[in-house]
Design a protein around this motif. Structure first.
Motif, PDB file in Angstrom:
ATOM      1  N   SER A  15       0.840  -1.215   0.000  1.00  0.00           N
ATOM      2  CA  SER A  15       0.000   0.000   0.000  1.00  0.00           C
ATOM      3  C   SER A  15       0.864   1.250   0.000  1.00  0.00           C
ATOM      4  O   SER A  15       0.637   2.173  -0.794  1.00  0.00           O
ATOM      5  CB  SER A  15      -0.964   0.003   1.194  1.00  0.00           C
ATOM      6  OG  SER A  15      -0.266  -0.104   2.404  1.00  0.00           O
ATOM      7  N   GLU A  34      10.247   3.386   6.648  1.00  0.00           N
ATOM      8  CA  GLU A  34       9.964   1.966   6.877  1.00  0.00           C
ATOM      9  C   GLU A  34      10.774   1.463   8.080  1.00  0.00           C
ATOM     10  O   GLU A  34      11.985   1.623   8.121  1.00  0.00           O
ATOM     11  CB  GLU A  34      10.307   1.153   5.621  1.00  0.00           C
ATOM     12  CG  GLU A  34      10.339  -0.348   5.797  1.00  0.00           C
ATOM     13  CD  GLU A  34       9.050  -0.945   6.373  1.00  0.00           C
ATOM     14  OE1 GLU A  34       7.975  -0.666   5.841  1.00  0.00           O
ATOM     15  OE2 GLU A  34       9.155  -1.690   7.386  1.00  0.00           O
ATOM     16  N   ARG A  36      11.372  -1.661   9.046  1.00  0.00           N
ATOM     17  CA  ARG A  36      12.198  -2.858   8.804  1.00  0.00           C
ATOM     18  C   ARG A  36      13.423  -2.501   7.973  1.00  0.00           C
ATOM     19  O   ARG A  36      13.533  -1.400   7.447  1.00  0.00           O
ATOM     20  CB  ARG A  36      11.404  -3.912   8.028  1.00  0.00           C
ATOM     21  CG  ARG A  36      10.130  -4.371   8.693  1.00  0.00           C
ATOM     22  CD  ARG A  36       9.425  -5.381   7.789  1.00  0.00           C
ATOM     23  NE  ARG A  36       8.036  -5.567   8.185  1.00  0.00           N
ATOM     24  CZ  ARG A  36       7.604  -6.457   9.060  1.00  0.00           C
ATOM     25  NH1 ARG A  36       8.458  -7.276   9.632  1.00  0.00           N
ATOM     26  NH2 ARG A  36       6.319  -6.559   9.364  1.00  0.00           N
ATOM     27  N   ARG A  42       4.300  -7.340   4.615  1.00  0.00           N
ATOM     28  CA  ARG A  42       3.759  -8.704   4.715  1.00  0.00           C
ATOM     29  C   ARG A  42       3.856  -9.464   3.386  1.00  0.00           C
ATOM     30  O   ARG A  42       3.347 -10.571   3.260  1.00  0.00           O
ATOM     31  CB  ARG A  42       2.315  -8.639   5.227  1.00  0.00           C
ATOM     32  CG  ARG A  42       2.255  -8.348   6.714  1.00  0.00           C
ATOM     33  CD  ARG A  42       0.852  -8.060   7.167  1.00  0.00           C
ATOM     34  NE  ARG A  42       0.464  -6.683   6.940  1.00  0.00           N
ATOM     35  CZ  ARG A  42      -0.772  -6.212   7.043  1.00  0.00           C
ATOM     36  NH1 ARG A  42      -1.750  -7.045   7.338  1.00  0.00           N
ATOM     37  NH2 ARG A  42      -1.036  -4.932   6.844  1.00  0.00           N
ATOM     38  N   TRP A  59      -0.739 -15.927  -2.679  1.00  0.00           N
ATOM     39  CA  TRP A  59      -1.691 -16.056  -3.786  1.00  0.00           C
ATOM     40  C   TRP A  59      -2.215 -14.713  -4.293  1.00  0.00           C
ATOM     41  O   TRP A  59      -2.375 -13.767  -3.511  1.00  0.00           O
ATOM     42  CB  TRP A  59      -2.942 -16.819  -3.303  1.00  0.00           C
ATOM     43  CG  TRP A  59      -2.885 -18.294  -3.413  1.00  0.00           C
ATOM     44  CD1 TRP A  59      -3.223 -19.053  -4.498  1.00  0.00           C
ATOM     45  CD2 TRP A  59      -2.512 -19.225  -2.376  1.00  0.00           C
ATOM     46  NE1 TRP A  59      -3.078 -20.399  -4.204  1.00  0.00           N
ATOM     47  CE2 TRP A  59      -2.647 -20.535  -2.919  1.00  0.00           C
ATOM     48  CE3 TRP A  59      -2.089 -19.100  -1.066  1.00  0.00           C
ATOM     49  CZ2 TRP A  59      -2.375 -21.685  -2.188  1.00  0.00           C
ATOM     50  CZ3 TRP A  59      -1.801 -20.236  -0.335  1.00  0.00           C
ATOM     51  CH2 TRP A  59      -1.940 -21.511  -0.898  1.00  0.00           C
ATOM     52  N   GLU A 406      -4.216  -2.764   3.756  1.00  0.00           N
ATOM     53  CA  GLU A 406      -5.235  -3.783   3.452  1.00  0.00           C
ATOM     54  C   GLU A 406      -6.512  -3.587   4.262  1.00  0.00           C
ATOM     55  O   GLU A 406      -7.611  -3.785   3.743  1.00  0.00           O
ATOM     56  CB  GLU A 406      -4.681  -5.200   3.647  1.00  0.00           C
ATOM     57  CG  GLU A 406      -4.023  -5.537   4.998  1.00  0.00           C
ATOM     58  CD  GLU A 406      -4.957  -6.083   6.064  1.00  0.00           C
ATOM     59  OE1 GLU A 406      -6.142  -6.287   5.768  1.00  0.00           O
ATOM     60  OE2 GLU A 406      -4.484  -6.296   7.196  1.00  0.00           O
ATOM     61  N   VAL A 416      -3.264  -8.536  -0.989  1.00  0.00           N
ATOM     62  CA  VAL A 416      -2.310  -7.660  -1.676  1.00  0.00           C
ATOM     63  C   VAL A 416      -3.053  -6.692  -2.621  1.00  0.00           C
ATOM     64  O   VAL A 416      -2.751  -5.488  -2.622  1.00  0.00           O
ATOM     65  CB  VAL A 416      -1.235  -8.495  -2.402  1.00  0.00           C
ATOM     66  CG1 VAL A 416      -0.291  -7.593  -3.174  1.00  0.00           C
ATOM     67  CG2 VAL A 416      -0.464  -9.343  -1.387  1.00  0.00           C
TER      68      VAL A 416
HETATM   69  C1  LIG Z   1       1.063 -15.378   6.424  1.00  0.00           C
HETATM   70  C2  LIG Z   1       0.330 -14.464   5.490  1.00  0.00           C
HETATM   71  C3  LIG Z   1      -0.313 -14.973   4.379  1.00  0.00           C
HETATM   72  C4  LIG Z   1      -0.986 -14.133   3.504  1.00  0.00           C
HETATM   73  N1  LIG Z   1      -1.528 -14.655   2.366  1.00  0.00           N
HETATM   74  C5  LIG Z   1      -2.028 -13.815   1.443  1.00  0.00           C
HETATM   75  C6  LIG Z   1      -2.339 -14.298   0.145  1.00  0.00           C
HETATM   76  O1  LIG Z   1      -2.133 -15.472  -0.165  1.00  0.00           O
HETATM   77  N2  LIG Z   1      -2.880 -13.417  -0.757  1.00  0.00           N
HETATM   78  C7  LIG Z   1      -3.073 -12.096  -0.452  1.00  0.00           C
HETATM   79  O2  LIG Z   1      -3.546 -11.343  -1.306  1.00  0.00           O
HETATM   80  N3  LIG Z   1      -2.743 -11.613   0.768  1.00  0.00           N
HETATM   81  C8  LIG Z   1      -2.216 -12.431   1.705  1.00  0.00           C
HETATM   82  N4  LIG Z   1      -1.797 -11.948   2.900  1.00  0.00           N
HETATM   83  C9  LIG Z   1      -2.111 -10.546   3.234  1.00  0.00           C
HETATM   84  C10 LIG Z   1      -1.183  -9.561   2.524  1.00  0.00           C
HETATM   85  O3  LIG Z   1       0.147  -9.948   2.730  1.00  0.00           O
HETATM   86  C11 LIG Z   1      -1.422  -8.174   3.107  1.00  0.00           C
HETATM   87  O4  LIG Z   1      -2.811  -7.853   3.009  1.00  0.00           O
HETATM   88  C12 LIG Z   1      -0.667  -7.071   2.395  1.00  0.00           C
HETATM   89  O5  LIG Z   1       0.655  -7.457   2.091  1.00  0.00           O
HETATM   90  C13 LIG Z   1      -0.670  -5.847   3.304  1.00  0.00           C
HETATM   91  O6  LIG Z   1       0.024  -4.778   2.713  1.00  0.00           O
HETATM   92  P1  LIG Z   1       0.033  -3.392   3.473  1.00  0.00           P
HETATM   93  O7  LIG Z   1       0.855  -2.471   2.688  1.00  0.00           O
HETATM   94  O8  LIG Z   1      -1.355  -2.990   3.809  1.00  0.00           O
HETATM   95  O9  LIG Z   1       0.712  -3.691   4.889  1.00  0.00           O
HETATM   96  P2  LIG Z   1       2.213  -4.165   5.202  1.00  0.00           P
HETATM   97  O10 LIG Z   1       2.729  -5.045   4.160  1.00  0.00           O
HETATM   98  O11 LIG Z   1       2.190  -4.692   6.590  1.00  0.00           O
HETATM   99  O12 LIG Z   1       3.028  -2.792   5.144  1.00  0.00           O
HETATM  100  C14 LIG Z   1       3.082  -1.910   6.244  1.00  0.00           C
HETATM  101  C15 LIG Z   1       4.520  -1.540   6.491  1.00  0.00           C
HETATM  102  O13 LIG Z   1       4.566  -0.690   7.652  1.00  0.00           O
HETATM  103  C16 LIG Z   1       5.759  -0.984   8.359  1.00  0.00           C
HETATM  104  N5  LIG Z   1       5.645  -0.506   9.720  1.00  0.00           N
HETATM  105  C17 LIG Z   1       4.958  -1.045  10.745  1.00  0.00           C
HETATM  106  N6  LIG Z   1       5.095  -0.297  11.847  1.00  0.00           N
HETATM  107  C18 LIG Z   1       5.893   0.745  11.507  1.00  0.00           C
HETATM  108  C19 LIG Z   1       6.405   1.874  12.222  1.00  0.00           C
HETATM  109  N7  LIG Z   1       6.123   2.088  13.506  1.00  0.00           N
HETATM  110  N8  LIG Z   1       7.201   2.758  11.570  1.00  0.00           N
HETATM  111  C20 LIG Z   1       7.512   2.574  10.242  1.00  0.00           C
HETATM  112  N9  LIG Z   1       7.056   1.510   9.531  1.00  0.00           N
HETATM  113  C21 LIG Z   1       6.248   0.615  10.157  1.00  0.00           C
HETATM  114  C22 LIG Z   1       5.847  -2.496   8.260  1.00  0.00           C
HETATM  115  O14 LIG Z   1       7.151  -2.957   8.519  1.00  0.00           O
HETATM  116  C23 LIG Z   1       5.407  -2.761   6.821  1.00  0.00           C
HETATM  117  O15 LIG Z   1       6.489  -2.807   5.939  1.00  0.00           O
HETATM  118  C24 LIG Z   1      -1.071 -12.754   3.779  1.00  0.00           C
HETATM  119  C25 LIG Z   1      -0.416 -12.231   4.882  1.00  0.00           C
HETATM  120  C26 LIG Z   1       0.283 -13.074   5.727  1.00  0.00           C
HETATM  121  C27 LIG Z   1       1.045 -12.472   6.876  1.00  0.00           C
END
Ligand SMILES: Cc1cc2nc3c(=O)[nH]c(=O)nc-3n(C[C@H](O)[C@H](O)[C@H](O)COP(=O)(O)OP(=O)(O)OC[C@H]3O[C@@H](n4cnc5c(N)ncnc54)[C@H](O)[C@@H]3O)c2cc1C
Length: 442
Positions: A15, A34, A36, A42, A59, A406, A416
């Motif tokens: 996102s 970020e 990490r 995730r 997936w 998400e 994703v």
């Molecule tokens: C085990 C597992 C299986 C999954 N399987 C699927 C699948 O098969 N298909 C699918 O579509 N989705 C799946 N998902 C869900 C999908 O991975 C997530 O919905 C999506 O990646 C979320 O993206 P995001 O950008 O919203 O959040 P994130 O990817 O969590 O990004 C947020 C970022 O913020 C950072 N952050 C957190 N706290 C701080 C802070 N205090 N300061 C600075 N940075 C910070 C984190 O490190 C991270 O990099 C799965 C997730 C998991 C964990």
């Protein structure tokens, strides 16, 4: 002198990277902070010991009209069809074992899958009228009561729905809101990424100013602008897009000053981070049925380890993936990797005999203990409807503060694509005009 940014994006998951990329393309000065030491959040591919294992998302749950599929094609990411990720009962060949550990004959599988479809059709009429505090378990019971099935037949369908809730949302059906699976549809084939899903994040991050190892602790905001506090200094900006998982917000690890208004606080209270872990096992040779996408175990013996997916479809190696989903993830959280692997093997040996070997290697995830995630993804509590997610994304402070991620995308949360589209929406809200999502990969 302090650097000046038009927009600070917090989080380099899909996102945050999507929002930052679109804003950069529109000529805005953007920085991504970020916590990490890597991008992707995730979406995280493990390449240890020469194996490719996606520890987070695997997936695309349906490639039809999927922006992630379009991006993956444009970025040249190979994809492999693997249409079992939505916990379908018979989308592709599966080996079923009954409660006693015997193979379920083909006609019994057909009957089981037909019963599941019958119940799903009944649920479509029941869920819209569910009481505010109804759980998914409650609506399943109402739908079951309307069938003329004997106890065993009803129990198998009840069990299916509970396990589907666990695998899709990491919570049993008695903890999930009645609307908690409304979004759970699969449009077209599902695919996975043999070279790793993280290539998506790497491509989206190209050319973006991403500062790794920056932990954001506080976002101060007002209509005049914002200040983002990190362990490496403060970043002032005209706009802020916060994409951290709701688990991080619930824990108070990232605070807002002033606090989020009640509209957003309410929406946050209706979401919970789940308990959902992966266990991938690699063996010297295959001992399970050839030609199937996975293996399922019905009945009480399958309470924790009921489904295994054949990763041999992605890579030419004998490997199985199972999930600790919901109760199993909570119960095994303190266990060592060896204990968790032994528990899965005991179940496999019950089905395939004592000759099942020890795995050559195993990957066990620990998302519940990840401080920058605090779980895998968010599920809906009773009383919640899909649109509550979107309430979180309403811009605040005259368009200064935006939440994305998400959990803010009601049509397809926990995915994703949901993350990507939420980043796209946040970028449009910052800009004040529309941009095509295809600008991400064009
Ligand atoms: C085990 C597992 C299986 C999954 N399987 C699927 C699948 O098969 N298909 C699918 O579509 N989705 C799946 N998902 C869900 C999908 O991975 C997530 O919905 C999506 O990646 C979320 O993206 P995001 O950008 O919203 O959040 P994130 O990817 O969590 O990004 C947020 C970022 O913020 C950072 N952050 C957190 N706290 C701080 C802070 N205090 N300061 C600075 N940075 C910070 C984190 O490190 C991270 O990099 C799965 C997730 C998991 C964990």
């Amino acid at each position: 002198m302090q650097e000046q940014f038009d927009t600070v994006v917090v989080g380099a998951g899909i996102s945050g990277l999507s929002a930052a990329r679109l804003l950069s393309r529109a000529g805005r000065r953007v920085v991504v902070l970020e916590a990490r030491d890597r991008v992707g959040g995730r979406v995280f591919t493990d390449r240890s010991e020469g194996h490719v294992t996606d520890r987070g998302a695997s997936w695309i749950h349906g490639i039809d009209d999927s922006p992630v599929a379009a991006a993956a094609r444009a970025f040249g990411m190979p994809m492999v069809e693997f249409t079992v990720g939505g916990y379908q009962p018979d989308s592709r060949p599966l080996t079923y074992f009954d409660a006693e550990g015997r193979r379920l004959p083909r006609d019994a599988v057909r009957q089981y899958a037909d019963d599941i479809r019958t119940l799903n059709a009944a649920l479509v009429g029941i869920i819209p009228d569910a009481a505010d505090d109804a759980t998914y378990g409650d609506v399943v019971e109402r739908a079951l009561a309307a069938q003329e099935w004997d106890a065993e037949r009803a129990e198998r369908v009840r069990e299916y729905n509970d396990r589907r809730a666990q695998e899709q949302y990491g919570i049993g059906m008695d903890g999930l809101g009645a609307h908690g699976l409304d979004d759970d549809t699969v449009n077209g084939d599902e695919v996975v990424f043999p070279r790793g899903y993280d290539e998506l994040a790497t491509h989206l991050a190209e050319g973006i100013d991403v500062r790794l190892d920056h932990v954001v602790s506080r976002v101060q905001w007002s209509p005049e602008g914002a200040e983002v506090e990190t362990d490496r200094g403060t970043f002032p900006a005209r706009h802020v897009v916060v994409t951290v998982p709701v688990g991080v917000l619930h824990a108070g690890d990232l605070a807002f000053a002033p606090a989020l208004p009640e509209t957003h606080a309410r929406a946050l209270r209706l979401l919970r981070m789940n308990a959902f872990e992966k266990v991938a096992l690699r063996f010297a040779e295959r001992f399970w049925d050839a030609g199937v996408y996975g293996i399922r175990q019905l009945g009480d013996e399958g309470e924790w380890w009921h489904s295994w997916y054949d990763l041999g479809r992605l890579h030419d190696e004998p490997a199985l993936l199972t999930f600790a989903a919901g109760p199993a993830a909570v119960a095994t959280r303190e266990w060592s990797d060896d204990e968790i692997v032994a528990s899965t093997l005991a179940q496999l040996r019950r089905l395939y005999g004592g000759a099942v070997p020890e795995p050559e290697s195993a990957v066990v995830t620990r998302w519940q203990d990840d401080p920058f995630s605090r779980g895998s993804y968010a599920y809906m509590l009773p009383g919640s409807v899909g649109a509550d997610h979107d309430d979180l994304a309403e811009p605040l402070g005259d368009g200064v503060l935006h939440l994305a991620g998400e959990a803010t995308w009601g049509d397809d949360p926990a995915t994703v694509p949901g993350a990507m589209l939420s980043g796209h929406r946040a970028a449009q809200n910052v800009l004040g005009w529309e941009v095509p999502v295809s600008d991400l990969w064009a």
